[in-house]
Design a protein around this motif. Structure first.
Motif, PDB file in Angstrom:
ATOM      1  N   MET A 291       0.838  -1.198   0.000  1.00  0.00           N
ATOM      2  CA  MET A 291       0.000   0.000   0.000  1.00  0.00           C
ATOM      3  C   MET A 291       0.870   1.243   0.000  1.00  0.00           C
ATOM      4  N   ILE A 292       0.702   2.087  -1.012  1.00  0.00           N
ATOM      5  CA  ILE A 292       1.399   3.365  -1.092  1.00  0.00           C
ATOM      6  C   ILE A 292       0.342   4.420  -1.394  1.00  0.00           C
ATOM      7  N   ASN A 293      -0.014   5.209  -0.419  1.00  0.00           N
ATOM      8  CA  ASN A 293      -1.074   6.202  -0.576  1.00  0.00           C
ATOM      9  C   ASN A 293      -0.543   7.611  -0.379  1.00  0.00           C
ATOM     10  N   GLY A 294      -1.330   8.567  -0.804  1.00  0.00           N
ATOM     11  CA  GLY A 294      -0.981   9.965  -0.659  1.00  0.00           C
ATOM     12  C   GLY A 294      -1.646  10.775  -1.747  1.00  0.00           C
ATOM     13  N   PRO A 295      -1.436  12.072  -1.759  1.00  0.00           N
ATOM     14  CA  PRO A 295      -2.016  12.909  -2.813  1.00  0.00           C
ATOM     15  C   PRO A 295      -1.617  12.397  -4.196  1.00  0.00           C
ATOM     16  N   THR A 296      -2.574  12.301  -5.086  1.00  0.00           N
ATOM     17  CA  THR A 296      -2.323  11.694  -6.386  1.00  0.00           C
ATOM     18  C   THR A 296      -1.221  12.417  -7.151  1.00  0.00           C
ATOM     19  N   GLU A 297      -1.172  13.744  -7.070  1.00  0.00           N
ATOM     20  CA  GLU A 297      -0.149  14.466  -7.826  1.00  0.00           C
ATOM     21  C   GLU A 297       1.253  14.261  -7.274  1.00  0.00           C
ATOM     22  N   GLU A 298       1.342  13.737  -6.050  1.00  0.00           N
ATOM     23  CA  GLU A 298       2.660  13.505  -5.446  1.00  0.00           C
ATOM     24  C   GLU A 298       3.164  12.081  -5.655  1.00  0.00           C
TER      25      GLU A 298
END
Length: 252
Positions: A95-102
């Motif tokens: 799982m790698i999540n965060g703001p899509t643009e980042e």
């Protein structure tokens, strides 16, 4: 009533830690011989030693399941060395999540490779063996259990790539359930909420982000998910548990 798994063989991916590790121990305790599959062979050896000390049978297979040749070889080695294959639990995940643009395309590709492609790479060569097991096992049933996530049912901000892979796992499992139901190969999906595992250590700031999202709640433990898997696969032949969503009590 739960049935004993003595005389059966289970293959568990992601067995070096977390849900896979706990599930392998539960299935071994229920009587199954267990093939432990993951990249970290040293951890698999430690788990195998525990299982053997407790009277069980364990085979360790170090493999990168994003490689279809390695995944197929893991399945074939399980059948060759343990004699059959009755249960597959696909628990490996990233799982790698965060703001899509980042996030990068590489971040998404890694999740697709492990969460979805790795699962497909194991499942495809396993299906024939699982179908064969329905005719040779005293239980006359075989099981494929895929570990998805609540993220495989509900989309959320900052989890687009992970959602895509886990929605895929859930849909894939349901399609197989329909395809093989009358042949007594049960396909089940387990969708956990927040579990205390290494999954949240794969990306800097991930654990902190989820703490901010969920607050100071009591998280599930890998053993809680392992118990759900064991419940699925120890049911008698006429009982199929298609889907289990399991969350911490305080997770909204």
């Amino acid at each position: 009533m739960a049935e004993n798994l003595t005389g059966t063989v289970a293959l568990v991916t992601g067995a070096s830690s977390g849900i896979g590790h706990a599930t392998a121990r539960h299935l071994a305790a229920s009587g199954a011989a267990v093939a432990l599959v993951a990249r970290r062979k040293d951890r698999l050896e430690d788990l195998a030693a525990q299982i053997r000390t407790e009277g069980g049978t364990a085979l360790t297979i170090g493999a990168d399941l994003t490689d279809p040749v390695a995944a197929a070889a893991a399945v074939e080695r399980t059948v060759t060395e343990l004699g059959r294959l009755d249960t597959v639990v696909n628990a490996a995940g990233l799982m790698i999540n965060g703001p899509t643009e980042e996030l990068s395309l590489d971040d998404w590709d890694r999740m697709v490779d492990i969460n979805l492609r790795g699962l497909l790479n194991v499942t495809k060569p396993a299906i024939g063996h699982l179908l064969a097991a329905t005719g040779t096992s005293p239980r006359k049933v075989a099981d494929l259990v895929n570990i998805s996530s609540v993220a495989g049912r509900f989309a959320a901000v900052g989890t687009a790539g992970y959602n895509a892979t886990k929605f895929g796992v859930t849909a894939f499992t349901e399609a197989l359930r329909q395809e093989y139901a009358k042949r007594h190969l049960r396909a089940s999906v387990v969708e956990p909420g927040r579990v205390e595992t290494e999954l949240f250590d794969h990306h800097e700031g991930e654990a902190e982000g989820f703490t901010a999202m969920f607050g100071q709640i009591e998280y599930l433990q890998p053993e809680n998910i392992a118990e759900a898997v064991a419940y699925i696969v120890t049911n008698p032949r006429h009982v199929a548990v298609n889907e289990i969503v399991i969350r911490p009590t305080e997770q909204a």
